[in-house]
Design an enzyme around this catalytic site. Structure first.
Site, mmCIF file in Angstrom:
data_model
loop_
_atom_site.group_PDB
_atom_site.id
_atom_site.type_symbol
_atom_site.label_atom_id
_atom_site.label_comp_id
_atom_site.label_asym_id
_atom_site.label_seq_id
_atom_site.Cartn_x
_atom_site.Cartn_y
_atom_site.Cartn_z
ATOM 1 N N HIS A 259 0.810 -1.212 0.000
ATOM 2 C CA HIS A 259 0.000 0.000 0.000
ATOM 3 C C HIS A 259 0.843 1.262 0.000
ATOM 4 C CE1 HIS A 259 -2.504 3.261 1.720
ATOM 5 N NE2 HIS A 259 -3.394 2.732 0.920
ATOM 6 N N CYS A 260 2.108 1.181 0.417
ATOM 7 C CA CYS A 260 2.880 2.410 0.646
ATOM 8 C C CYS A 260 3.666 2.878 -0.573
ATOM 9 C CB CYS A 260 3.832 2.211 1.828
ATOM 10 S SG CYS A 260 2.987 2.038 3.411
ATOM 11 N N ILE A 261 4.667 2.104 -1.007
ATOM 12 C CA ILE A 261 5.625 2.588 -1.996
ATOM 13 C C ILE A 261 4.989 2.921 -3.340
ATOM 14 C CG2 ILE A 261 7.800 2.104 -3.171
ATOM 15 C CD1 ILE A 261 7.949 2.591 -0.136
ATOM 16 N N ILE A 263 2.005 3.849 -3.947
ATOM 17 C CA ILE A 263 0.848 4.732 -3.834
ATOM 18 C C ILE A 263 1.172 6.048 -3.133
ATOM 19 C CG2 ILE A 263 -1.451 4.945 -2.785
ATOM 20 C CD1 ILE A 263 -1.896 2.020 -3.339
ATOM 21 N N ASP A 264 1.795 5.982 -1.953
ATOM 22 C CA ASP A 264 1.971 7.184 -1.138
ATOM 23 C C ASP A 264 2.698 8.331 -1.842
ATOM 24 O OD1 ASP A 264 0.706 5.642 0.681
ATOM 25 O OD2 ASP A 264 2.331 5.577 2.149
#
Length: 422
Positions: A259-261, A263-264
């Site tokens: 979910h992080c790399i 998307i963020d």
């Protein structure tokens, strides 16, 4: 029951937080919109990698309870929002889950409550999106209730750092809000780091993941030209990381996931474009490079097959490990999905094996699942095997030895006639 804290969202972020809060004696209410998740938790069943069924049973013994009833949020002294923020069609964050959570809180807001947003989003969300909804009923943040942002830093599968020993960043609407949030987390987190305000806390999370995103893109691009120049990038990284200062090792791979790399950093890029009118070029270039890695893996596989006079079309390709990172079951944004889709589009017969995946979402109907008992046979019969994720269950060198051709995206296999590292 009066709850010390209600945590909205009982997934990879909210559930570990609930575990740590319960462990110090806080009465925790876990709120989730999924009846299946809530029923499972109340029955003592975990659905995330980092918590076992025994962990959930211990939490229940300590006073944890899950619910789908938003009216119960009014019983809590503190409410923490841990809902997902996926990308919308225009590239910005989809704040639908956050908006739903905030609306539920607003209906149950009482004086003295502490409200904390943990969901990753763009700078200004807490003040510009969350606060107006909560204040619409007449209560004021920093006076009648308290409002803060604290970015989640959960790394699923990390055996060293979890919710308790990962420093917690907090930034409040006012200094008083910051201290209230710091006091709350200080009950069960070892280190609390205060920022000037909510925007600084929001941006800190985006900087952390943008830093990783850009450096992963750097080594992914180096992987391409090092291969063309006959340079062993993995050996280069091992040499470079012996420097005790000024260097941190990053490694190439089949693409970025979770979910992080992937998307963020787009939240930050979107916010810069929307508010300032110009691009965040580092982020956009990194996204472009990392997004093309599945296609690069397909190209490398095709080249390996060509060396044995085989075409990719009609060949059997076995993928090992289809989660987004090793040693977890989480499939969110896994690069294995576009990798498989591109192989299938080129006419390959795709098979997959993953000891942690019962059903592979996204390509389940187009890829054949190989069971544990059939793995060695499948590897020996496949025209090429691609190691996508190096789960600890895999004896990589033994599996490579059984294969006709073995493409290792993890860099862990020993060099050999049949083995090529990314």
């Amino acid at each position: 029951m009066t709850a010390d804290v209600a945590i909205i969202g009982q997934g990879y972020v909210g559930l570990p937080l609930a575990k740590e809060a319960t462990a110090v004696g806080l009465k925790v209410l876990g709120y989730d919109v999924s009846q299946r998740v809530v029923d499972g938790l109340n029955a003592g069943k975990s659905h995330v990698d980092d918590l076992s069924d025994q962990d959930i049973a211990t939490m229940i013994e300590g006073g944890f309870r899950a619910t789908t009833d938003p009216s119960e949020l009014g019983q809590a002294k503190t409410i923490v929002i841990c809902v997902p923020t996926p990308l919308s069609e225009d590239g910005g964050p989809d704040l639908g889950p956050v908006n739903s959570a905030v609306a539920a809180i607003a209906e149950n807001l009482r004086p003295g409550m502490l409200i904390i947003l943990e969901s990753t989003t763009y700078p200004g969300t807490t003040d510009e999106v969350v606060r107006p909804v909560l204040e619409a009923g007449g209560l004021k943040a920093g006076e009648d209730f308290f409002l803060a942002f604290s970015p989640e830093r959960i790394d699923p599968g990390n055996e060293k750092y979890g919710a308790k020993n990962t420093p917690k960043v907090v930034g409040g609407h006012t200094p008083v809000d910051t201290e209230k949030a710091a006091e709350f987390y200080g009950q069960f987190v070892d280190t609390v780091v205060r920022t000037k305000g909510t925007r600084e806390a929001e941006t800190a999370k985006l900087l952390e993941n943008t830093y990783r995103h850009i450096n992963i893109a750097l080594v992914n691009e180096m992987a391409r030209f090092c291969h063309d120049l006959d340079i062993d990038l993995w050996d280069v990284i091992e040499a470079a990381k012996t420097k005790p200062f000024g260097f941190q090792a990053f490694y190439p791979g089949p693409g970025v996931g979770g979910h992080c790399i992937p998307i963020d950093p787009n939240y930050l890029s979107y916010n810069v474009r929307a508010k300032l009118g110009y691009p965040f070029r580092f982020v956009e270039l990194a996204q472009e490079i990392n997004a093309t890695m599945p296609a690069y893996v397909v190209q490398r596989a095709q080249n390996l097959l060509n060396e044995t006079s085989k075409a990719l079309k009609g060949s059997t390709v076995l993928l090992l490990g289809v989660t987004y990172k090793p040693n977890i079951a989480d499939q969110r944004e896994s690069p294995a999905v576009p990798l498989a889709q591109q192989l299938i589009a080129k006419g390959a017969e795709v098979q997959f094996h993953d000891p942690r995946v019962e059903e592979w979402f996204g390509v389940a109907d187009a890829a054949q699942k190989i069971g544990d008992a059939d793995l060695e046979r499948a590897i020996s019969e496949a025209d090429i095997t691609i190691l996508v994720q190096k789960h600890r269950e895999y004896d990589i060198d033994a599996l490579a030895g059984l294969s006709q051709a073995f493409l290792d995206t993890s860099g862990k296999a020993q060099d050999g006639d049949k083995v090529e590292r990314l």
